[in-house]
Design an enzyme around this catalytic site. Structure first.
Site, PDB file in Angstrom:
ATOM      1  N   SER A 193       3.930  -4.031   4.415  1.00 13.99           N
ATOM      2  CA  SER A 193       3.841  -4.786   3.157  1.00 13.99           C
ATOM      3  C   SER A 193       5.166  -5.514   2.950  1.00 13.99           C
ATOM      4  O   SER A 193       6.172  -5.170   3.596  1.00 13.99           O
ATOM      5  CB  SER A 193       3.607  -3.777   2.011  1.00 13.99           C
ATOM      6  OG  SER A 193       3.903  -4.341   0.760  1.00 13.99           O
TER       7      SER A 193
ATOM      8  N   TYR B  38       4.460   3.500  -3.525  1.00 16.24           N
ATOM      9  CA  TYR B  38       3.877   2.561  -2.548  1.00 16.24           C
ATOM     10  C   TYR B  38       4.977   1.993  -1.656  1.00 16.24           C
ATOM     11  O   TYR B  38       4.853   1.951  -0.429  1.00 16.24           O
ATOM     12  CB  TYR B  38       3.154   1.455  -3.317  1.00 16.24           C
ATOM     13  CG  TYR B  38       2.463   0.408  -2.467  1.00 16.24           C
ATOM     14  CD1 TYR B  38       1.173   0.626  -2.001  1.00 16.24           C
ATOM     15  CD2 TYR B  38       3.084  -0.797  -2.161  1.00 16.24           C
ATOM     16  CE1 TYR B  38       0.522  -0.344  -1.233  1.00 16.24           C
ATOM     17  CE2 TYR B  38       2.454  -1.762  -1.399  1.00 16.24           C
ATOM     18  CZ  TYR B  38       1.169  -1.535  -0.939  1.00 16.24           C
ATOM     19  OH  TYR B  38       0.534  -2.496  -0.176  1.00 16.24           O
TER      20      TYR B  38
HETATM   21  P1  NDP Z   1      -8.453  -2.852  -1.103  1.00 16.58           P
HETATM   22  O1  NDP Z   1      -8.185  -2.053  -2.322  1.00 16.58           O
HETATM   23  O2  NDP Z   1      -9.253  -4.088  -1.221  1.00 16.58           O
HETATM   24  O3  NDP Z   1      -9.147  -1.929   0.016  1.00 16.58           O
HETATM   25  C1  NDP Z   1      -8.617  -0.670   0.292  1.00 16.58           C
HETATM   26  C2  NDP Z   1      -9.477  -0.019   1.336  1.00 16.58           C
HETATM   27  O4  NDP Z   1      -8.931   1.257   1.640  1.00 16.58           O
HETATM   28  C3  NDP Z   1     -10.916   0.210   0.886  1.00 16.58           C
HETATM   29  O5  NDP Z   1     -11.766  -0.025   1.964  1.00 16.58           O
HETATM   30  C4  NDP Z   1     -10.926   1.679   0.510  1.00 16.58           C
HETATM   31  O6  NDP Z   1     -12.246   2.195   0.718  1.00 16.58           O
HETATM   32  C5  NDP Z   1      -9.931   2.249   1.509  1.00 16.58           C
HETATM   33  N1  NDP Z   1      -9.288   3.494   1.059  1.00 16.58           N
HETATM   34  C6  NDP Z   1      -8.492   3.685  -0.017  1.00 16.58           C
HETATM   35  N2  NDP Z   1      -8.127   4.970  -0.092  1.00 16.58           N
HETATM   36  C7  NDP Z   1      -8.696   5.596   0.968  1.00 16.58           C
HETATM   37  C8  NDP Z   1      -8.720   6.929   1.431  1.00 16.58           C
HETATM   38  N3  NDP Z   1      -8.055   7.917   0.788  1.00 16.58           N
HETATM   39  N4  NDP Z   1      -9.420   7.224   2.553  1.00 16.58           N
HETATM   40  C9  NDP Z   1     -10.092   6.256   3.233  1.00 16.58           C
HETATM   41  N5  NDP Z   1     -10.114   4.980   2.832  1.00 16.58           N
HETATM   42  C10 NDP Z   1      -9.433   4.658   1.711  1.00 16.58           C
HETATM   43  O7  NDP Z   1      -6.998  -3.131  -0.483  1.00 16.58           O
HETATM   44  P2  NDP Z   1      -6.450  -4.295   0.464  1.00 16.58           P
HETATM   45  O8  NDP Z   1      -7.521  -4.776   1.355  1.00 16.58           O
HETATM   46  O9  NDP Z   1      -5.694  -5.246  -0.386  1.00 16.58           O
HETATM   47  O10 NDP Z   1      -5.352  -3.487   1.288  1.00 16.58           O
HETATM   48  C11 NDP Z   1      -5.551  -3.052   2.624  1.00 16.58           C
HETATM   49  C12 NDP Z   1      -4.216  -2.617   3.179  1.00 16.58           C
HETATM   50  O11 NDP Z   1      -3.313  -3.720   3.161  1.00 16.58           O
HETATM   51  C13 NDP Z   1      -3.548  -1.484   2.397  1.00 16.58           C
HETATM   52  O12 NDP Z   1      -2.865  -0.620   3.268  1.00 16.58           O
HETATM   53  C14 NDP Z   1      -2.560  -2.244   1.539  1.00 16.58           C
HETATM   54  O13 NDP Z   1      -1.497  -1.432   1.130  1.00 16.58           O
HETATM   55  C15 NDP Z   1      -2.129  -3.340   2.484  1.00 16.58           C
HETATM   56  N6  NDP Z   1      -1.531  -4.486   1.830  1.00 16.58           N
HETATM   57  C16 NDP Z   1      -2.263  -5.251   0.953  1.00 16.58           C
HETATM   58  C17 NDP Z   1      -1.661  -6.345   0.346  1.00 16.58           C
HETATM   59  C18 NDP Z   1      -2.380  -7.247  -0.602  1.00 16.58           C
HETATM   60  O14 NDP Z   1      -1.743  -8.161  -1.165  1.00 16.58           O
HETATM   61  N7  NDP Z   1      -3.685  -7.069  -0.833  1.00 16.58           N
HETATM   62  C19 NDP Z   1      -0.253  -6.681   0.594  1.00 16.58           C
HETATM   63  C20 NDP Z   1       0.390  -5.798   1.540  1.00 16.58           C
HETATM   64  C21 NDP Z   1      -0.222  -4.745   2.130  1.00 16.58           C
HETATM   65  P3  NDP Z   1     -12.851   3.462  -0.077  1.00 16.58           P
HETATM   66  O15 NDP Z   1     -12.394   3.318  -1.487  1.00 16.58           O
HETATM   67  O16 NDP Z   1     -14.326   3.355   0.125  1.00 16.58           O
HETATM   68  O17 NDP Z   1     -12.270   4.671   0.608  1.00 16.58           O
END
Ligand code: NDP
Length: 265
Positions: free
Chosen positions: A154, A167
């Site tokens: 990130s 985070y």
């Molecule tokens: P979203 O919130 O859109 O998606 C998160 C995903 O992670 C979902 O599919 C969710 O599915 C899954 N998830 C969350 N907790 C768990 C868990 N305990 N076990 C299994 N699956 C889990 O997030 P983003 O797509 O924005 O983020 C994806 C990645 O990119 C993350 O690591 C985030 O930190 C990183 N990121 C995002 C940025 C942004 O601007 N969006 C910037 C920098 C990094 P479910 O709830 O069904 O488990």
């Protein structure tokens, strides 16, 4: 056209015959990466908690025409990780590509307001899960002397984040874990890299885009991003395909920003 041009050599980005796992692949960046890997030829498994969203993305992956598998996994459930990886291997074959993408944010407002549970969950979801999933996948990859592990870092891996210290701490840890695993696993033919997205429009960041209380923050980060806009989840997929592909066989330990220039401004 010479003989070389007409020989239809495979693209260095071709993922045919590769098996990939994307954690958190049922929405946002994970979904985009899962579809990108499948379109490049990989058989793709998504592991996340919500069965309905898993089924929806599994159907989308099915449409791409490559073998697919969706399974329920809470990445904070340590005991369940190796079993879930084993189920993917039985369904699709040995793992070639692991994308540690599952994530959430614990907007505590700062350490003065930080709950211990929120802290533990952030570290478990991002950092510990990345280590345990990598350990499970790398043990399998090691036997075949090839593999790609791609972690999600990130901008907050680098910059401080007063409102989300758990985070930022977890994402900072992912960078050092990425570099450490890259050194350890290079002799085994396994490359370990990270993608560091900038500000990407997903559910995770919806509050910053849409909540009026966050409008000053939104204005600030758009001004701070040279591209002047939010990124789309799909814009992270090409970076993942590259790092997963033979084109990146000599690339390891890097943190690849996909950020519209945020990190260089
Ligand atoms: P979203 O919130 O859109 O998606 C998160 C995903 O992670 C979902 O599919 C969710 O599915 C899954 N998830 C969350 N907790 C768990 C868990 N305990 N076990 C299994 N699956 C889990 O997030 P983003 O797509 O924005 O983020 C994806 C990645 O990119 C993350 O690591 C985030 O930190 C990183 N990121 C995002 C940025 C942004 O601007 N969006 C910037 C920098 C990094 P479910 O709830 O069904 O488990």
């Amino acid at each position: 056209m010479n003989a070389r041009e007409s020989s239809h050599e495979p693209s260095p980005f071709d993922l045919a015959d590769k098996v990939a796992i994307v954690t958190g692949g049922n929405r946002g960046i994970g979904r985009a990466i899962a579809l990108g890997l499948a379109r490049a030829g990989a058989a793709v498994a998504i592991l996340a908690r919500d069965p309905q969203r898993n089924a929806t993305v599994e159907a989308e992956l099915d449409q791409v025409g490559r073998p697919t598998h969706a399974d329920i996994l809470d990445v904070t459930d340590r005991a369940a990780i190796a079993e879930a990886v084993g189920r993917v291997e039985r369904a699709l074959g040995p793992i070639d590509i692991l994308v540690n993408n599952a994530g959430n944010t614990d907007i505590s407002g700062g350490v003065l307001n930080q709950s211990e549970d929120g802290w533990d969950n952030a570290l478990a979801t991002h950092l510990t899960a990345t280590m345990l999933l990598s350990k499970a996948a790398a043990s399998s990859m090691q036997a075949r002397r090839r593999g790609k592990i791609i972690n999600l870092a990130s901008m907050y891996s680098t910059f401080g984040a007063a409102a989300v210290p758990s985070y930022a701490a977890a994402k900072g840890g992912i960078v050092q874990l990425t570099r450490s695993m890259a050194i350890e696993l290079a002799p085994h033919g396994i490359q370990v890299n990270a993608i560091a997205p900038g500000w990407i429009a997903t559910e995770m960041t919806k509050v910053a885009r849409e909540d009026p209380d966050w409008s000053d923050f939104n204005t600030m980060l758009l001004a701070r991003t040279p591209a002047g806009r939010w990124g789309e989840a799909e814009e992270c997929a090409g970076a993942a395909v590259f790092l997963a592909s033979p084109a990146a066989d000599f690339v390891t330990g890097i943190i690849l920003p996909v950020d519209g220039g945020y990190s260089v401004f």
